[in-house]
Design an enzyme around this catalytic site. Structure first.
Site, short mmCIF file in Angstrom:
data_model
loop_
_atom_site.label_atom_id
_atom_site.label_comp_id
_atom_site.label_asym_id
_atom_site.label_seq_id
_atom_site.Cartn_x
_atom_site.Cartn_y
_atom_site.Cartn_z
N SER A 39 0.89 -1.17 0.00
CA SER A 39 0.00 0.00 0.00
C SER A 39 0.92 1.21 0.00
CB SER A 39 -0.84 0.00 1.28
OG SER A 39 -1.46 1.25 1.48
N TYR A 89 -1.85 -1.40 10.26
CA TYR A 89 -1.76 -1.39 8.79
C TYR A 89 -0.43 -0.75 8.36
CZ TYR A 89 -3.72 -1.27 4.02
OH TYR A 89 -3.98 -1.47 2.68
N LYS A 133 2.34 -3.00 6.44
CA LYS A 133 2.59 -2.69 5.02
C LYS A 133 4.04 -2.24 4.82
CE LYS A 133 -1.43 -3.84 3.28
NZ LYS A 133 -1.58 -4.92 2.30
N1 LIG Z 1 -8.69 -0.52 -1.12
C1 LIG Z 1 -7.68 0.30 -0.89
O1 LIG Z 1 -7.85 1.53 -0.78
C2 LIG Z 1 -6.27 -0.26 -0.82
C3 LIG Z 1 -5.20 0.65 -0.89
C4 LIG Z 1 -3.90 0.15 -0.79
C5 LIG Z 1 -3.68 -1.20 -0.66
N2 LIG Z 1 -4.74 -2.05 -0.58
C6 LIG Z 1 -4.44 -3.48 -0.45
O2 LIG Z 1 -4.99 -4.18 -1.55
C7 LIG Z 1 -5.20 -5.55 -1.20
C8 LIG Z 1 -6.60 -5.94 -1.63
O3 LIG Z 1 -7.53 -5.20 -0.86
P1 LIG Z 1 -8.93 -4.68 -1.44
O4 LIG Z 1 -8.95 -3.22 -1.29
O5 LIG Z 1 -9.20 -5.32 -2.75
O6 LIG Z 1 -9.90 -5.23 -0.28
P2 LIG Z 1 -11.06 -6.29 -0.28
O7 LIG Z 1 -11.50 -6.33 1.13
O8 LIG Z 1 -12.05 -5.96 -1.35
O9 LIG Z 1 -10.34 -7.65 -0.70
C9 LIG Z 1 -9.49 -8.34 0.18
C10 LIG Z 1 -9.68 -9.83 -0.06
O10 LIG Z 1 -8.73 -10.51 0.76
C11 LIG Z 1 -9.38 -11.65 1.29
N3 LIG Z 1 -8.72 -12.09 2.52
C12 LIG Z 1 -8.63 -11.44 3.70
N4 LIG Z 1 -8.00 -12.23 4.59
C13 LIG Z 1 -7.67 -13.36 3.94
C14 LIG Z 1 -7.02 -14.56 4.35
N5 LIG Z 1 -6.60 -14.73 5.59
N6 LIG Z 1 -6.83 -15.52 3.41
C15 LIG Z 1 -7.28 -15.36 2.14
N7 LIG Z 1 -7.93 -14.27 1.72
C16 LIG Z 1 -8.13 -13.29 2.62
C17 LIG Z 1 -10.82 -11.20 1.56
O11 LIG Z 1 -11.70 -12.31 1.67
C18 LIG Z 1 -11.08 -10.33 0.34
O12 LIG Z 1 -11.65 -11.06 -0.72
C19 LIG Z 1 -4.95 -5.62 0.31
O13 LIG Z 1 -3.65 -6.14 0.53
C20 LIG Z 1 -5.04 -4.17 0.75
O14 LIG Z 1 -4.32 -3.94 1.94
C21 LIG Z 1 -6.03 -1.62 -0.67
#
Ligand SMILES: NC(=O)c1ccc[n+]([C@@H]2O[C@H](COP(=O)([O-])OP(=O)(O)OC[C@H]3O[C@@H](n4cnc5c(N)ncnc54)[C@H](O)[C@@H]3O)[C@@H](O)[C@H]2O)c1
Length: 262
Positions: free
Chosen positions: A138, A151, A155
């Site tokens: 992130s 977080y 990260k």
């Molecule tokens: N959405 C944002 O603004 C953002 C910004 C920066 C980074 N991220 C990162 O992007 C990645 C994806 O997040 P997203 O925004 O798509 O969120 P999201 O919540 O839509 O998707 C996350 C997915 O991870 C799965 N998950 C969680 N714990 C798990 C586990 N123990 N085993 C297997 N699967 C698991 C969940 O079931 C979900 O489907 C994450 O690493 C998040 O930290 C997101």
């Protein structure tokens, strides 16, 4: 890296960024895209929506044995994994007062899952002369996450692990990229209004992130920054830490502590 004909695994593939990556990799011509998630029904829905190249495989990434089974099962069925995307992630709000269980889950999902994947895959990839790991961190891994110490810390750790892998095994053929977006419209940011701190540089759609990833993989760039401003913030942080901390305090005072990934 070109995705045409590759075998790819995406964890956290049932939702948000992971689902968009899986769909985009299939559209780019990957021969097998394994959509993996602890949410089995969600992974199946995403895979069915993508079509013939996508396959759902359940996996809780906090369990090393399940990651081993995901890798073994994929390679037995589709051949060597060319690209493994450690994308599953969680966020917990708060600071030191956050419960141990929240800290541990953040460490397990956001850091140890990357370690488990590398533990099984790096020796195999080196043995075959190469392979690619994409780790979703992130912008919070380069900067910080207002309102969430677990977080921010995990990260940063994910980024540090990716750097270490790239330095240690880059000459032996291992490729590593880190995906470091700011706010993206997914379940993780549900309920966050675009005008808040998340909206400072705009809330991207998951498909925009997938575009940036395909471009970043094509260049084999270590840092993939769907919000390009992040590079300038990172430079400012490195060139004057005190000034950057003051600026972040001002941002926090303006928007409050509970933010979304920044
Ligand atoms: N959405 C944002 O603004 C953002 C910004 C920066 C980074 N991220 C990162 O992007 C990645 C994806 O997040 P997203 O925004 O798509 O969120 P999201 O919540 O839509 O998707 C996350 C997915 O991870 C799965 N998950 C969680 N714990 C798990 C586990 N123990 N085993 C297997 N699967 C698991 C969940 O079931 C979900 O489907 C994450 O690493 C998040 O930290 C997101």
């Amino acid at each position: 890296m070109k995705l045409e004909g590759t075998c790819v695994v995406v964890t956290g593939g049932a939702s948000g960024i992971g689902a968009a990556l899986a769909a985009r990799f299939a559209a780019e011509g990957a021969r097998a895209v394994v959509v993996s998630d602890r949410d089995e029904a969600g992974a199946e829905r995403v895979a069915a929506g993508i079509g013939a190249a996508a396959f759902a495989v359940p996996c809780d990434v906090t369990d090393e044995a399940q990651i081993g089974a995901l890798v073994d099962g994929t390679e037995a069925r589709f051949g060597p994994i060319d690209l493994f995307c450690s994308n599953a992630g969680v966020i917990a709000l708060g600071g030191p007062e956050a419960a141990d269980a929240e800290w541990r889950l953040s460490l397990d999902v956001n850091v140890m899952a990357h370690v488990y994947a590398a533990r099984v895959l790096v020796p195999r990839m080196l043995e075959r002369g190469g392979g690619y790991l994409l780790q979703t961190a992130s912008a919070a891994g380069l900067l910080t996450q207002l309102g969430s110490a677990p977080y921010s810390v995990t990260k940063h750790a994910a980024l540090a692990f990716a750097e270490w892998l790239a330095i240690t095994y880059g000459d032996a053929g291992l490729k590593v990229s880190v995906l470091a977006p700011q706010a993206v419209r997914t379940a993780m940011t549900a309920g966050v209004v675009d005008g808040g701190v998340a909206g400072v540089d705009g809330m991207l759609e998951p498909a925009d992130v997938a575009d940036a990833v395909v471009a970043g993989l094509d260049e084999e760039a270590f840092l993939i920054l769907p919000h390009p401003e992040v590079l300038e913030y990172f430079r400012r942080k490195a060139s004057d830490y005190g000034r950057w901390l003051n600026g972040m305090r001002r941002l926090q005072a303006r928007f409050g502590g509970a933010g979304t990934p920044t």
